[in-house]
Design a protein around this motif. Sequence first.
Motif, mmCIF file in Angstrom:
data_model
loop_
_atom_site.group_PDB
_atom_site.id
_atom_site.type_symbol
_atom_site.label_atom_id
_atom_site.label_comp_id
_atom_site.label_asym_id
_atom_site.label_seq_id
_atom_site.Cartn_x
_atom_site.Cartn_y
_atom_site.Cartn_z
ATOM 1 N N TYR A 26 0.917 -1.237 -0.083
ATOM 2 C CA TYR A 26 -0.082 0.229 0.053
ATOM 3 C C TYR A 26 0.869 1.175 0.169
ATOM 4 O O TYR A 26 0.509 2.244 -0.680
ATOM 5 N N ALA A 27 1.825 1.242 0.824
ATOM 6 C CA ALA A 27 3.021 2.381 0.796
ATOM 7 C C ALA A 27 3.360 2.848 -0.593
ATOM 8 O O ALA A 27 3.621 3.761 -0.778
ATOM 9 N N SER A 30 1.709 4.359 -3.563
ATOM 10 C CA SER A 30 1.767 5.804 -3.486
ATOM 11 C C SER A 30 2.783 6.504 -4.560
ATOM 12 O O SER A 30 2.527 7.579 -4.988
ATOM 13 N N TRP A 31 3.683 5.648 -5.156
ATOM 14 C CA TRP A 31 4.883 6.077 -6.012
ATOM 15 C C TRP A 31 4.128 5.998 -7.333
ATOM 16 O O TRP A 31 4.560 6.648 -8.187
ATOM 17 N N TYR A 36 -4.037 3.675 -6.433
ATOM 18 C CA TYR A 36 -5.219 3.601 -5.602
ATOM 19 C C TYR A 36 -6.439 3.321 -6.057
ATOM 20 O O TYR A 36 -7.291 2.678 -5.542
ATOM 21 N N ASN A 49 -6.415 0.517 5.336
ATOM 22 C CA ASN A 49 -6.753 1.926 5.794
ATOM 23 C C ASN A 49 -7.371 1.763 7.258
ATOM 24 O O ASN A 49 -6.995 2.509 8.055
ATOM 25 N N ASP A 56 -2.268 7.863 11.084
ATOM 26 C CA ASP A 56 -2.259 9.084 10.220
ATOM 27 C C ASP A 56 -1.693 10.476 10.763
ATOM 28 O O ASP A 56 -1.085 11.094 9.976
#
Length: 94
Positions: A26-27, A30-31, A36, A49, A56
């Motif tokens: 998931y991290a 983001s690239w 997503y 999430n 957060d």
Amino acid sequence: MLSLVGVIFKVLNWCISAYILLIVVYALMSWLPGAYQSRLGQFVGRIVNPFLSYFDRIALGPLGFGPVVAIVVLTLVQYGLYALEGMLINLMLS
């Protein structure tokens, strides 16, 4: 009975390791632009999430460290499970 305890703890540790892997995926998404919104991104997001929402607020400027802290917390839980398994096995053997 002893092997059942070992199997239960191995399954729990495997589940935590798999969840850590999902957090890493998931991290890394983001690239990638639009990752997503993909089916995989939405599926992983629905799973990850709720847990990541607790972390957060952990950020240094625009950089969020929530996934890193979440992985550290899950790793500590794994170490706790290892210790608990050792204690239970020692109790059952004595």
